[in-house]
Structure formats: structure tokens, C-alpha cells
Design a protein around this motif. Structure first.
Motif, PDB file in Angstrom:
ATOM      1  N   PHE A  77     -21.248 -83.268  23.551  1.00 10.19           N
ATOM      2  CA  PHE A  77     -21.904 -82.034  23.119  1.00 10.19           C
ATOM      3  C   PHE A  77     -21.043 -80.835  23.482  1.00 10.19           C
ATOM      4  CE2 PHE A  77     -23.293 -83.028  27.397  1.00 10.19           C
ATOM      5  CZ  PHE A  77     -23.265 -81.816  28.067  1.00 10.19           C
ATOM      6  N   ASN A  78     -21.261 -79.733  22.772  1.00 14.23           N
ATOM      7  CA  ASN A  78     -20.637 -78.453  23.096  1.00 14.23           C
ATOM      8  C   ASN A  78     -21.646 -77.594  23.845  1.00 14.23           C
ATOM      9  OD1 ASN A  78     -18.224 -79.086  21.750  1.00 14.23           O
ATOM     10  ND2 ASN A  78     -19.051 -78.396  19.793  1.00 14.23           N
ATOM     11  N   ALA A  79     -21.185 -76.850  24.841  1.00 13.18           N
ATOM     12  CA  ALA A  79     -22.107 -76.039  25.638  1.00 13.18           C
ATOM     13  C   ALA A  79     -21.430 -74.783  26.145  1.00 13.18           C
ATOM     14  CB  ALA A  79     -22.656 -76.847  26.811  1.00 13.18           C
ATOM     15  N   SER A  80     -22.232 -73.734  26.312  1.00 10.60           N
ATOM     16  CA  SER A  80     -21.757 -72.464  26.862  1.00 10.60           C
ATOM     17  C   SER A  80     -22.914 -71.761  27.543  1.00 10.60           C
ATOM     18  CB  SER A  80     -21.203 -71.566  25.745  1.00 10.60           C
ATOM     19  OG  SER A  80     -20.921 -70.256  26.229  1.00 10.60           O
ATOM     20  N   GLY A 119     -18.320 -69.019  24.962  1.00 10.56           N
ATOM     21  CA  GLY A 119     -17.327 -69.937  24.424  1.00 10.56           C
ATOM     22  C   GLY A 119     -17.716 -71.367  24.719  1.00 10.56           C
ATOM     23  N   PHE A 120     -17.784 -72.204  23.678  1.00 11.39           N
ATOM     24  CA  PHE A 120     -18.183 -73.593  23.854  1.00 11.39           C
ATOM     25  C   PHE A 120     -17.064 -74.408  24.493  1.00 11.39           C
ATOM     26  CE2 PHE A 120     -21.229 -72.875  20.214  1.00 11.39           C
ATOM     27  CZ  PHE A 120     -22.373 -73.088  20.967  1.00 11.39           C
ATOM     28  N   THR A 121     -17.444 -75.266  25.426  1.00 14.75           N
ATOM     29  CA  THR A 121     -16.568 -76.326  25.917  1.00 14.75           C
ATOM     30  C   THR A 121     -17.218 -77.654  25.558  1.00 14.75           C
ATOM     31  OG1 THR A 121     -17.610 -76.361  28.109  1.00 14.75           O
ATOM     32  CG2 THR A 121     -15.679 -74.949  27.822  1.00 14.75           C
ATOM     33  N   ASN A 122     -16.391 -78.661  25.371  1.00 15.50           N
ATOM     34  CA  ASN A 122     -16.925 -79.969  24.992  1.00 15.50           C
ATOM     35  C   ASN A 122     -17.092 -80.849  26.219  1.00 15.50           C
ATOM     36  OD1 ASN A 122     -16.337 -82.990  23.896  1.00 15.50           O
ATOM     37  ND2 ASN A 122     -17.451 -81.764  22.409  1.00 15.50           N
ATOM     38  N   GLU A 123     -18.224 -81.511  26.304  1.00 13.49           N
ATOM     39  CA  GLU A 123     -18.519 -82.407  27.414  1.00 13.49           C
ATOM     40  C   GLU A 123     -18.783 -83.800  26.860  1.00 13.49           C
ATOM     41  OE1 GLU A 123     -18.400 -81.353  30.492  1.00 13.49           O
ATOM     42  OE2 GLU A 123     -18.372 -79.183  30.167  1.00 13.49           O
ATOM     43  N   VAL A 124     -18.338 -84.820  27.585  1.00 15.94           N
ATOM     44  CA  VAL A 124     -18.555 -86.204  27.187  1.00 15.94           C
ATOM     45  C   VAL A 124     -19.022 -87.001  28.393  1.00 15.94           C
ATOM     46  CG1 VAL A 124     -17.522 -88.310  26.275  1.00 15.94           C
ATOM     47  CG2 VAL A 124     -16.802 -86.098  25.388  1.00 15.94           C
ATOM     48  N   GLN A 151     -33.500 -67.700  29.822  1.00 17.34           N
ATOM     49  CA  GLN A 151     -32.150 -67.595  29.274  1.00 17.34           C
ATOM     50  C   GLN A 151     -31.271 -68.604  30.019  1.00 17.34           C
ATOM     51  OE1 GLN A 151     -33.741 -64.465  30.243  1.00 17.34           O
ATOM     52  NE2 GLN A 151     -34.499 -64.491  28.136  1.00 17.34           N
ATOM     53  N   GLY A 152     -30.509 -69.378  29.261  1.00 20.81           N
ATOM     54  CA  GLY A 152     -29.772 -70.418  29.957  1.00 20.81           C
ATOM     55  C   GLY A 152     -28.497 -70.856  29.286  1.00 20.81           C
ATOM     56  N   VAL A 153     -28.418 -72.135  28.928  1.00 23.91           N
ATOM     57  CA  VAL A 153     -27.214 -72.752  28.383  1.00 23.91           C
ATOM     58  C   VAL A 153     -27.441 -73.065  26.904  1.00 23.91           C
ATOM     59  CG1 VAL A 153     -25.644 -74.721  28.531  1.00 23.91           C
ATOM     60  CG2 VAL A 153     -26.605 -73.730  30.620  1.00 23.91           C
ATOM     61  N   ILE A 154     -26.435 -72.760  26.095  1.00 18.90           N
ATOM     62  CA  ILE A 154     -26.506 -72.997  24.661  1.00 18.90           C
ATOM     63  C   ILE A 154     -25.747 -74.273  24.342  1.00 18.90           C
ATOM     64  CG2 ILE A 154     -26.168 -71.985  22.384  1.00 18.90           C
ATOM     65  CD1 ILE A 154     -27.994 -70.418  24.422  1.00 18.90           C
TER      66      ILE A 154
END
Length: 258
Positions: A77-80, A119-124, A151-154
Motif C-alpha cells: 500500500f501507499n501511505a502518507s 508524499g506517498f511511500t510504498n510499504e510491503v 486526522q491521520g494517515v492517508i
């Protein structure tokens, strides 16, 4: 220095439905889960068209997925961190995967995000379901962690694939920045029907352009090391990923290094 985020190829059919949230909250809203979906720009990003979901004290996402036990699975997933609306400095998310029949936990992982610009980073993350498990349906759940606010993480582009079917196993993807040149290095543990790698670069982490091609080694099923030098980097931050192409034309992407 180039920072390795996660060096595993995403490959195979995504078992999740509506992973990009383009179709709204369904089927992420099982068990009356409150789902908050909006454009990136609403949360602090630049895109006014791409949709993403917010994970906070109030809202999350949860979906049931049919699987075959006895395999290794990969959640990507991508998260920011959200950067608008009074978001805490270090909000987090919890990623849970558990059996629909047994309730057994197959994955429970916490991730905290502290970025100050969107800015999205990818996590696996990988997990396995034993072959003798009666769970042929699992629940994938994202919920708030270390956060008492709304308000939190997208998150965006959540995928669930069978990791054990990867024909190319990438075990490292790193590099160095020196004198305005980025040298990328990657190593595979094994390869099957690999044709070549395309090196792609982005200035924003979203739109990638091809900047070079590296042919696969001749022999299969053995460890190999590759290198590529980008001699004309963009000003500012540069994002890199690999597109691995099979002999039949199918392809997969590595995760991103910055």
C-alpha cells in the motif's frame, strides 16, 4: 544517500476489490466500518483527481477476501501522513489480517508516519496462512494507531497478492548519490523467464518516465547483481523504481527508492 523503502516486486492478481477507492467505500465498509474517502488535495497532496482513504481514530477500511490457505501473501500500500487540518506529528496505522472463520491473527503490524510534506511511500508486508487452516476467507483491516484525532494517515492502492508466485525475487534495491549522479544497485535471489529491467524515474513519486534498460542475465534460477547510473538527475528529489519484464511481455514493478 538513496534510501531503500522496500525492495520486493509486486506481482500477481490483486485479490482486493476497489484498491484505489475510485468506486467509493464499497466493499471496504464491512461491519459498519466508517470510511473517509477524498482527493489527495483535500489531505495535503497536489492531485485533485486521485482518491485515497484516511485512517484515523474515527475511520478505517476493512474488506473480506477469498484465499487459498498454505501460501505466502503480500500486502502492499501507499501511505502518507495527512498534512492539512491539525494532524498529529506522528500518527500511525495498524494493519491486521485475520481469519473470518477462526479469528486467528495472521498479521498485525503498526506503522507510524512523520512526514511534514505530503508524499506517498510504498510499504510491503508479508504473511502466511497455514495449509491446514479452515480460513478460506480472511479480513484485511486498516485502523488508526497512536492517534486520538480524526486526522491521520492517508492510504491508497492497497493490494493483496500471492507472494510465493513471484518469478523474480528481488532481495535488495539500493544506491548512492554522488556528484549529481545516482547509481542504482539491485540483486535478485532467483529469476525465471526474466527478459530485462526498465529503470524509471519520477520528480514527484507519482508519474514515472523510463530512463534506461538493463538486460537480464543469461542464466535463470541463480543470484544476480545489476547496476545502472543516472547521469542526469533532476533538481530536487528523485524517485526511482524498476519495471521487470518477462519474456512473454508481462511485467511488475519494484518498490520506490528516493
Amino acid at each position: 544517500a538513496l534510501l531503500m523503502l522496500l525492495p520486493i516486486f509486486s506481482r500477481g492478481q490483486n485479490l482486493l476489490v476497489n484498491s484505489s477507492f475510485a468506486s467509493g467505500s464499497s466493499p471496504w465498509d464491512i461491519c459498519a466500518t466508517e470510511v473517509t474517502i477524498n482527493t489527495e488535495s483535500f489531505f495535503g497532496g497536489t492531485s485533485r483527481s486521485n482518491l485515497a482513504a484516511e485512517i484515523s481514530k474515527r475511520s478505517g477500511v476493512r474488506q473480506k477476501v477469498s484465499i487459498t490457505p498454505g501460501k505466502i501473501f503480500q500486502v502492499s500500500f501507499n501511505a502518507s501522513r495527512r498534512t492539512l487540518g491539525g494532524t498529529p506529528a506522528n500518527p500511525g496505522i495498524t494493519i491486521d489480517v485475520y481469519g473470518d472463520v477462526t479469528g486467528n491473527s495472521y498479521l498485525s503490524s503498526n506503522k507510524v508516519f512523520t512526514n511534514t510534506t505530503f508524499g506517498f511511500t510504498n510499504e510491503v508486508i508479508t504473511f502466511s496462512v497455514p495449509a491446514n487452516s479452515p480460513d478460506n476467507i480472511i479480513v484485511v483491516k486498516f485502523s488508526g494507531y497512536n492517534n486520538s484525532t480524526n486526522q491521520g494517515v492517508i492510504v491508497d492502492d492497497i493490494t493483496l497478492t500471492v507472494a510465493s508466485s513471484l518469478p523474480v525475487q528481488l532481495i535488495s534495491f539500493t544506491g548512492e548519490l554522488s556528484n549529481g549522479q545516482s547509481t542504482l544497485n539491485w540483486k535478485t535471489a532467483s529469476e525465471l523467464n526474466n527478459k530485462y529491467f526498465i529503470v524509471e524515474r519520477s520528480a514527484n513519486g507519482t508519474r514515472f518516465d523510463s530512463i534506461g534498460l538493463v538486460k537480464a542475465a543469461v542464466t535463470n534460477n541463480s543470484s544476480k547483481t545489476y547496476t545502472f547510473t543516472d547521469m542526469k538527475t533532476n533538481a530536487g528529489t528523485n524517485f526511482y523504481r524498476l519495471r521487470q519484464v518477462d519474456v512473454d511481455g508481462s511485467f511488475s514493478y519494484s518498490k520506490v527508492v528516493t
